[in-house]
Design a protein around this motif. Sequence first.
Motif, PDB file in Angstrom:
ATOM      1  N   ALA A 186       6.001   3.535 -13.726  1.00  0.00           N
ATOM      2  CA  ALA A 186       6.140   4.395 -12.785  1.00  0.00           C
ATOM      3  C   ALA A 186       5.073   4.697 -11.826  1.00  0.00           C
ATOM      4  CB  ALA A 186       6.497   5.929 -13.246  1.00  0.00           C
ATOM      5  N   GLN A 187       3.884   4.578 -12.340  1.00  0.00           N
ATOM      6  CA  GLN A 187       2.387   4.537 -11.529  1.00  0.00           C
ATOM      7  C   GLN A 187       2.744   3.209 -10.535  1.00  0.00           C
ATOM      8  OE1 GLN A 187       0.440   7.799 -13.085  1.00  0.00           O
ATOM      9  NE2 GLN A 187      -0.197   6.327 -11.535  1.00  0.00           N
ATOM     10  N   VAL A 188       3.055   2.414 -10.813  1.00  0.00           N
ATOM     11  CA  VAL A 188       3.210   1.006 -10.060  1.00  0.00           C
ATOM     12  C   VAL A 188       4.281   1.425  -8.907  1.00  0.00           C
ATOM     13  CG1 VAL A 188       3.521  -1.519  -9.735  1.00  0.00           C
ATOM     14  CG2 VAL A 188       2.277  -0.602 -11.877  1.00  0.00           C
ATOM     15  N   SER A 189       5.380   1.745  -9.486  1.00  0.00           N
ATOM     16  CA  SER A 189       6.502   1.931  -8.516  1.00  0.00           C
ATOM     17  C   SER A 189       6.353   3.146  -7.477  1.00  0.00           C
ATOM     18  CB  SER A 189       7.888   2.366  -9.435  1.00  0.00           C
ATOM     19  OG  SER A 189       8.847   2.600  -8.548  1.00  0.00           O
ATOM     20  N   LYS A 190       5.192   4.076  -7.882  1.00  0.00           N
ATOM     21  CA  LYS A 190       5.120   5.073  -6.926  1.00  0.00           C
ATOM     22  C   LYS A 190       4.490   4.192  -5.707  1.00  0.00           C
ATOM     23  CE  LYS A 190       5.589   9.513  -8.066  1.00  0.00           C
ATOM     24  NZ  LYS A 190       6.259  10.470  -7.358  1.00  0.00           N
ATOM     25  N   ALA A 191       3.823   3.284  -5.719  1.00  0.00           N
ATOM     26  CA  ALA A 191       2.986   2.587  -4.786  1.00  0.00           C
ATOM     27  C   ALA A 191       3.806   1.542  -4.014  1.00  0.00           C
ATOM     28  CB  ALA A 191       1.556   2.005  -5.184  1.00  0.00           C
ATOM     29  N   VAL A 192       4.503   0.719  -4.903  1.00  0.00           N
ATOM     30  CA  VAL A 192       5.376  -0.402  -4.544  1.00  0.00           C
ATOM     31  C   VAL A 192       6.631  -0.026  -3.990  1.00  0.00           C
ATOM     32  CG1 VAL A 192       6.133  -2.628  -5.198  1.00  0.00           C
ATOM     33  CG2 VAL A 192       3.803  -1.890  -6.090  1.00  0.00           C
ATOM     34  N   ARG A 193       7.063   0.370  -2.695  1.00  0.00           N
ATOM     35  CA  ARG A 193       8.422   0.713  -2.409  1.00  0.00           C
ATOM     36  C   ARG A 193       9.135  -0.384  -1.998  1.00  0.00           C
ATOM     37  NH1 ARG A 193       9.357   3.052  -5.517  1.00  0.00           N
ATOM     38  NH2 ARG A 193      11.133   3.949  -4.410  1.00  0.00           N
ATOM     39  N   PRO A 194      10.350  -0.629  -2.011  1.00  0.00           N
ATOM     40  CA  PRO A 194      10.961  -1.584  -1.515  1.00  0.00           C
ATOM     41  C   PRO A 194      10.717  -2.286  -0.003  1.00  0.00           C
ATOM     42  CG  PRO A 194      12.543  -0.199  -2.628  1.00  0.00           C
ATOM     43  CD  PRO A 194      11.292   0.437  -2.385  1.00  0.00           C
ATOM     44  N   GLY A 195      10.308  -3.277   0.219  1.00  0.00           N
ATOM     45  CA  GLY A 195       9.976  -3.772   1.527  1.00  0.00           C
ATOM     46  C   GLY A 195       8.576  -3.893   1.595  1.00  0.00           C
ATOM     47  N   SER A 196       7.514  -3.389   0.560  1.00  0.00           N
ATOM     48  CA  SER A 196       6.189  -3.441   0.477  1.00  0.00           C
ATOM     49  C   SER A 196       5.720  -4.923   0.572  1.00  0.00           C
ATOM     50  CB  SER A 196       5.594  -2.806  -0.586  1.00  0.00           C
ATOM     51  OG  SER A 196       5.858  -1.472  -0.572  1.00  0.00           O
ATOM     52  N   LEU A 197       4.615  -5.095   1.262  1.00  0.00           N
ATOM     53  CA  LEU A 197       3.964  -6.335   1.258  1.00  0.00           C
ATOM     54  C   LEU A 197       2.775  -6.376   0.117  1.00  0.00           C
ATOM     55  CD1 LEU A 197       3.844  -7.414   4.928  1.00  0.00           C
ATOM     56  CD2 LEU A 197       5.046  -8.509   3.075  1.00  0.00           C
ATOM     57  N   ARG A 198       2.835  -7.320  -0.473  1.00  0.00           N
ATOM     58  CA  ARG A 198       1.512  -7.174  -1.226  1.00  0.00           C
ATOM     59  C   ARG A 198       0.093  -7.610  -0.480  1.00  0.00           C
ATOM     60  NH1 ARG A 198      -1.716 -11.078  -4.617  1.00  0.00           N
ATOM     61  NH2 ARG A 198      -0.086 -12.711  -4.292  1.00  0.00           N
ATOM     62  N   ILE A 199      -0.945  -7.286  -0.499  1.00  0.00           N
ATOM     63  CA  ILE A 199      -2.301  -7.450   0.467  1.00  0.00           C
ATOM     64  C   ILE A 199      -3.201  -7.721  -0.450  1.00  0.00           C
ATOM     65  CG2 ILE A 199      -1.249  -6.002   2.602  1.00  0.00           C
ATOM     66  CD1 ILE A 199      -3.080  -3.916   1.499  1.00  0.00           C
ATOM     67  N   GLU A 200      -4.134  -8.414  -0.070  1.00  0.00           N
ATOM     68  CA  GLU A 200      -5.412  -8.814  -1.001  1.00  0.00           C
ATOM     69  C   GLU A 200      -6.151  -7.827  -1.376  1.00  0.00           C
ATOM     70  OE1 GLU A 200      -8.172 -12.395  -0.221  1.00  0.00           O
ATOM     71  OE2 GLU A 200      -9.093 -10.685   0.910  1.00  0.00           O
ATOM     72  N   SER A 201      -6.465  -7.644  -2.622  1.00  0.00           N
ATOM     73  CA  SER A 201      -7.505  -6.632  -3.316  1.00  0.00           C
ATOM     74  C   SER A 201      -8.217  -7.373  -4.247  1.00  0.00           C
ATOM     75  CB  SER A 201      -6.463  -5.629  -3.991  1.00  0.00           C
ATOM     76  OG  SER A 201      -5.694  -6.290  -4.962  1.00  0.00           O
ATOM     77  N   LYS A 202      -9.500  -6.997  -4.397  1.00  0.00           N
ATOM     78  CA  LYS A 202     -10.468  -7.492  -5.270  1.00  0.00           C
ATOM     79  C   LYS A 202     -11.203  -6.645  -5.804  1.00  0.00           C
ATOM     80  CE  LYS A 202     -10.874 -12.094  -2.799  1.00  0.00           C
ATOM     81  NZ  LYS A 202     -11.688 -12.902  -1.953  1.00  0.00           N
ATOM     82  N   VAL A 203     -11.744  -6.785  -7.168  1.00  0.00           N
ATOM     83  CA  VAL A 203     -12.469  -5.545  -7.896  1.00  0.00           C
ATOM     84  C   VAL A 203     -14.012  -6.675  -7.688  1.00  0.00           C
ATOM     85  CG1 VAL A 203     -13.372  -4.702  -9.998  1.00  0.00           C
ATOM     86  CG2 VAL A 203     -10.736  -5.171  -9.337  1.00  0.00           C
TER      87      VAL A 203
END
Length: 523
Positions: free
Chosen positions: A449-466
Amino acid sequence: MKYKLAPLVTVALLITTAFTARSQEISVWQTKFDHGSKREKEIDIDSYGLDQDSKYVLLRKLDNIKFTDKTKKSKRAIVINDDITYQTIQGLGASMTDSSAWLLSQLQDKNPELYHYVMKRLFSEDGAGFSMLRRPIGSSDYTATAGSYTYADKKSEDLASFSIEHDKKYIIPMLKEAQAINPKIKIIGSPWSAPGWMKTNNDIGGITASQKKAGKSNRLKPEYFDLYADYFVNYIKDYQAAGVTVDAITLQNEPQLDAADYPSMRMTVDDQIKLVRALGPKLENSKLNTEIFVHDHNWKLHPNDQKVIGGDAKLDPYQLVKKIYNDPVAGKYVTGSAWHCYYGSPKDMKELYARLTSEFPSKKIYTTEASGWREWSKKGWKGDSTWGIKNNWLATIAAGGSVSLQWNLVLDHKHGPTTRHDSLGVGLVTVNSDTWQSVKFEREFYAMAQVSKAVRPGSLRIESKVKNGGGNIPVLAVKRPDGSIGLVAANLNKEDRIFDVINGDKLFKVTLPSRSISTFIWK
C-alpha cells in the motif's frame, strides 16, 4: 456608496499565499515494521476490527513536511531527476481468486460494515488504491465452491458448453464492486488449465513425475490449439457482456510446471508460439484490445524444472521469452512477459529485467505472483516485508516492471478455502470465517500500500539514486499523471537514517526510521 477594494485584494493574496504554502508541502505516509510485530502480539485474531491500526504507525498519514534551503545539505541524499523517465506503470494489486471473491461476498452478506471497510481500504485512494487484479480463467488451487472447473468441462467441439455462469454468482460481482470504488482497476486473466478433454492427460489436473517418466504428458492436444484460442475469446467476450473488461491475459499460469495435483498444464515455448499465432488474429478480428503476455512463471528455472523427465528439457526463461518475441508472427501479437517471484534472487530479477528492457524496449514486464506462506517462513514482519520489497513490490518496478502483484487478495484464517492439502497461504487480508467479525490486514498489505500510494496508474518511473546511504535503502520515484512526484523509500537497517531529498531546485529533509517504508508526494 463607495467600496474599498483593498480588503478584497488582501483576501485574494491571503488565499493565494495559503494555497502556495500548501502546494509547497510534502505529504507523508509511513509504516514501521516493528509496530506491525507489536500489533500482532497485542491483538487477538478474533479482534481485528475497524480500529485495528489506531495505535500503530501502519500506513499512517503523518504531518506534512516542508521544503528547506538547498544550501544546507547533508552527506546522505536521495537524488531525483524527473527529466529522466522510464516505463509507464499500471500499479499494484493481487488476485481475485475464487476463494477471495467468495470470502468477500460472504463478508458483504454477514458483516456489511466490515466488508465496506475492507473494500475501501484495498481499492480507494484513501486506502491502498490497488489498480490491478489478476483473475484465474476457470479455477486455480484456491477455489471455494464447485471444486476444480473450467468454462467448458463438457466436451463440445464447437464450445457449445462454454459458460461463465459460475463466475456470475460472486466473482464478477466482486470485480465490479472493486471497479466501482476504483474505475482505473485493470484485469489480467490467467488459466491454470485448459478443459481436461483438450489435454493429452484428459484431466484438468497435472501429472506426477513417475507418470511423466513413463511417457504421459500434460499438454494441450495438437488438434485443439485453434479451439482453445476460441475459448479465450469466449471468456473475454462473456466477461465483457457481464460488465468486466479483461485488459490482458497470460497464456498459462506456470507453464513449466506439469507435476501438480491441482489444475495445471505444461506449455512449451513452441506451444506458446502456436497458441499466440492462433489467438492473436482472433482477438484482432473480434476487435478486442486484450493484451497477450507470455511465460507467467519464475525468473529462473526451478531445480525441479531443470530435471529432464520424459525427454522434456525446459528452456531457460529468458531464452523462452526471447524466442517468442523473435517469432515473426507470434512476436507482433505479444505485449510482454509475466513473471513470478518463487525462484531466483533480486539480483537475478534485476539482470533479467534490464536485459529484456534493453533488447525489447517496447515489451512490457509484469510481475504477476508472489505469495505469503506464513508459518513456513518464520521471518516475522521485518523479514517478510523486507523480502517483498526487495523481490516484488518496490524492486520489480524500480527494475523496469509495470505491474507488481501478490497472489490471493483475501483468504481466511485457515489458509483457504482451497483444494490444496498443504496450504499456509496468506492473502493481503485474512477473514475469520468462523465469526465474520474480524478481518486482519496482513503485513504484505502495508508495504504494498505504501508503494501503491505513490504509484498511480499512468505514472512514469523517473531516475532516483541514493548517495552515501550506507546500503539497504531501496527507493522508487515516479512522476504521477497529475504532475506531482511520488517517492517511496524503505530503510531496512537497524538504525534510523537521515536524508536530504533533492529534486531539481527543491530539497527537503527526512528521517527514515529503522525497519520502515515511507511514501512522500509533492508538486
